[in-house]
Motif scaffolding. Sequence first.
Motif, PDB file in Angstrom:
ATOM      1  N   ARG A  14      19.871  24.797 -12.041  1.00  0.00           N
ATOM      2  CA  ARG A  14      19.519  26.042 -10.923  1.00  0.00           C
ATOM      3  C   ARG A  14      19.353  27.302 -11.815  1.00  0.00           C
ATOM      4  N   TRP A  15      20.453  27.531 -12.468  1.00  0.00           N
ATOM      5  CA  TRP A  15      20.539  28.803 -13.384  1.00  0.00           C
ATOM      6  C   TRP A  15      19.309  28.856 -14.501  1.00  0.00           C
ATOM      7  N   LEU A  16      19.088  27.682 -15.002  1.00  0.00           N
ATOM      8  CA  LEU A  16      17.794  27.619 -15.957  1.00  0.00           C
ATOM      9  C   LEU A  16      16.641  27.799 -15.395  1.00  0.00           C
ATOM     10  N   LEU A  17      16.298  27.322 -14.144  1.00  0.00           N
ATOM     11  CA  LEU A  17      15.311  27.519 -13.294  1.00  0.00           C
ATOM     12  C   LEU A  17      15.343  29.047 -12.899  1.00  0.00           C
ATOM     13  N   LEU A  18      16.302  29.515 -12.567  1.00  0.00           N
ATOM     14  CA  LEU A  18      16.110  31.038 -12.334  1.00  0.00           C
ATOM     15  C   LEU A  18      15.909  32.049 -13.597  1.00  0.00           C
ATOM     16  N   THR A  19      16.305  31.567 -14.633  1.00  0.00           N
ATOM     17  CA  THR A  19      16.386  32.403 -15.803  1.00  0.00           C
ATOM     18  C   THR A  19      14.760  32.203 -16.161  1.00  0.00           C
ATOM     19  N   ILE A  20      14.010  31.052 -16.126  1.00  0.00           N
ATOM     20  CA  ILE A  20      12.900  30.955 -16.347  1.00  0.00           C
ATOM     21  C   ILE A  20      11.885  31.776 -15.498  1.00  0.00           C
ATOM     22  N   ILE A  21      12.131  31.843 -14.050  1.00  0.00           N
ATOM     23  CA  ILE A  21      11.550  32.755 -13.146  1.00  0.00           C
ATOM     24  C   ILE A  21      11.593  34.029 -13.347  1.00  0.00           C
ATOM     25  N   VAL A  22      12.770  34.640 -13.916  1.00  0.00           N
ATOM     26  CA  VAL A  22      12.907  36.016 -14.288  1.00  0.00           C
ATOM     27  C   VAL A  22      12.390  36.213 -15.507  1.00  0.00           C
ATOM     28  N   MET A  23      12.247  35.637 -16.523  1.00  0.00           N
ATOM     29  CA  MET A  23      11.390  35.847 -17.679  1.00  0.00           C
ATOM     30  C   MET A  23       9.897  35.902 -17.410  1.00  0.00           C
ATOM     31  N   LEU A  24       9.361  34.906 -16.611  1.00  0.00           N
ATOM     32  CA  LEU A  24       8.044  34.892 -16.146  1.00  0.00           C
ATOM     33  C   LEU A  24       7.584  36.186 -15.585  1.00  0.00           C
ATOM     34  N   LEU A  25       8.444  36.534 -14.383  1.00  0.00           N
ATOM     35  CA  LEU A  25       8.188  37.861 -13.838  1.00  0.00           C
ATOM     36  C   LEU A  25       8.209  38.863 -14.662  1.00  0.00           C
ATOM     37  N   LEU A  26       9.126  39.036 -15.677  1.00  0.00           N
ATOM     38  CA  LEU A  26       9.171  40.149 -16.507  1.00  0.00           C
ATOM     39  C   LEU A  26       7.908  40.172 -17.456  1.00  0.00           C
ATOM     40  N   LEU A  27       7.243  39.103 -17.969  1.00  0.00           N
ATOM     41  CA  LEU A  27       6.141  38.786 -18.783  1.00  0.00           C
ATOM     42  C   LEU A  27       5.019  39.215 -17.782  1.00  0.00           C
ATOM     43  N   GLY A  29       4.945  41.537 -15.504  1.00  0.00           N
ATOM     44  CA  GLY A  29       5.131  42.778 -15.247  1.00  0.00           C
ATOM     45  C   GLY A  29       4.725  43.493 -16.586  1.00  0.00           C
ATOM     46  N   ALA A  30       4.979  43.387 -17.621  1.00  0.00           N
ATOM     47  CA  ALA A  30       4.713  43.448 -18.996  1.00  0.00           C
ATOM     48  C   ALA A  30       3.282  43.569 -19.093  1.00  0.00           C
ATOM     49  N   PHE A  31       2.583  42.413 -18.821  1.00  0.00           N
ATOM     50  CA  PHE A  31       1.047  42.291 -18.840  1.00  0.00           C
ATOM     51  C   PHE A  31       0.290  43.420 -17.888  1.00  0.00           C
ATOM     52  N   LEU A  32       0.826  43.614 -16.660  1.00  0.00           N
ATOM     53  CA  LEU A  32       0.266  44.447 -15.673  1.00  0.00           C
ATOM     54  C   LEU A  32       0.388  45.972 -16.204  1.00  0.00           C
ATOM     55  N   SER A  33       1.347  46.215 -16.869  1.00  0.00           N
ATOM     56  CA  SER A  33       1.719  47.447 -17.153  1.00  0.00           C
ATOM     57  C   SER A  33       0.834  48.049 -18.279  1.00  0.00           C
ATOM     58  N   LEU A  34       0.051  47.181 -18.878  1.00  0.00           N
ATOM     59  CA  LEU A  34      -1.030  47.426 -19.835  1.00  0.00           C
ATOM     60  C   LEU A  34      -2.136  47.790 -19.290  1.00  0.00           C
TER      61      LEU A  34
END
Length: 199
Positions: A14-27, A29-34
């Motif tokens: 569950r922790w690993l899945l949550l970490t992957i989801i957070v990383m994807l959301l950050l990526l 967000g970074a793409f949209l900020s461009l």
Amino acid sequence: MKPTALLLPWLFKRWLLLTIIVMLLLLVGAFLSLRQPDLELWHHDAPQGEFRAKDYRGEYNLAQYWELEDRLFAQLDRYAIDPDATLQYSKFIRYVQDGQNTPAKFPQNWNRTYELIPQNIRGGVLLIHGLSDSPYSLRHIGEIFLKNGFYVLSVRLPGHGTVPVGLLDVSWKDWYAIVKMGVRHVAAQTGEKGPFYIC
């Protein structure tokens, strides 16, 4: 098998899945900020000549600070945007050229340091606004003190009241120096007449 032995792998997954989801959301967000529009001048270019603690000497006074504010606020015209040139901003933001909310267009620019003087001084008050604010936020409190016979000085802390980027290059020492100047000035206006408050 013990229940904790079963629980640990489940929690790890569950922790690993949550970490992957957070990383994807950050990526994402970074793409949209461009794809965002370029920063405006008020985001990256501060007016020149803001007060610094090193400018403060025991004789530095309110008249000198007002002169500094005159020079500082005279530079704000270069941040004005033409409301017809962009649909990105509401016509009510403060940076619209000759807009309804441009502080300099009011009879008094409440973003600047101001004093309120009663006919008969019964005391004094120094008003100090909060972070990212300016003296206008304490105007109504100042008017209450004025009605009760208090001399009121509301100081603009350095970096405030102009443009957002102005807050990047100031320190508490700059603010402290202006507060010291304000305390001295209010005390000089009131003398022994009644109480002195800092608000």
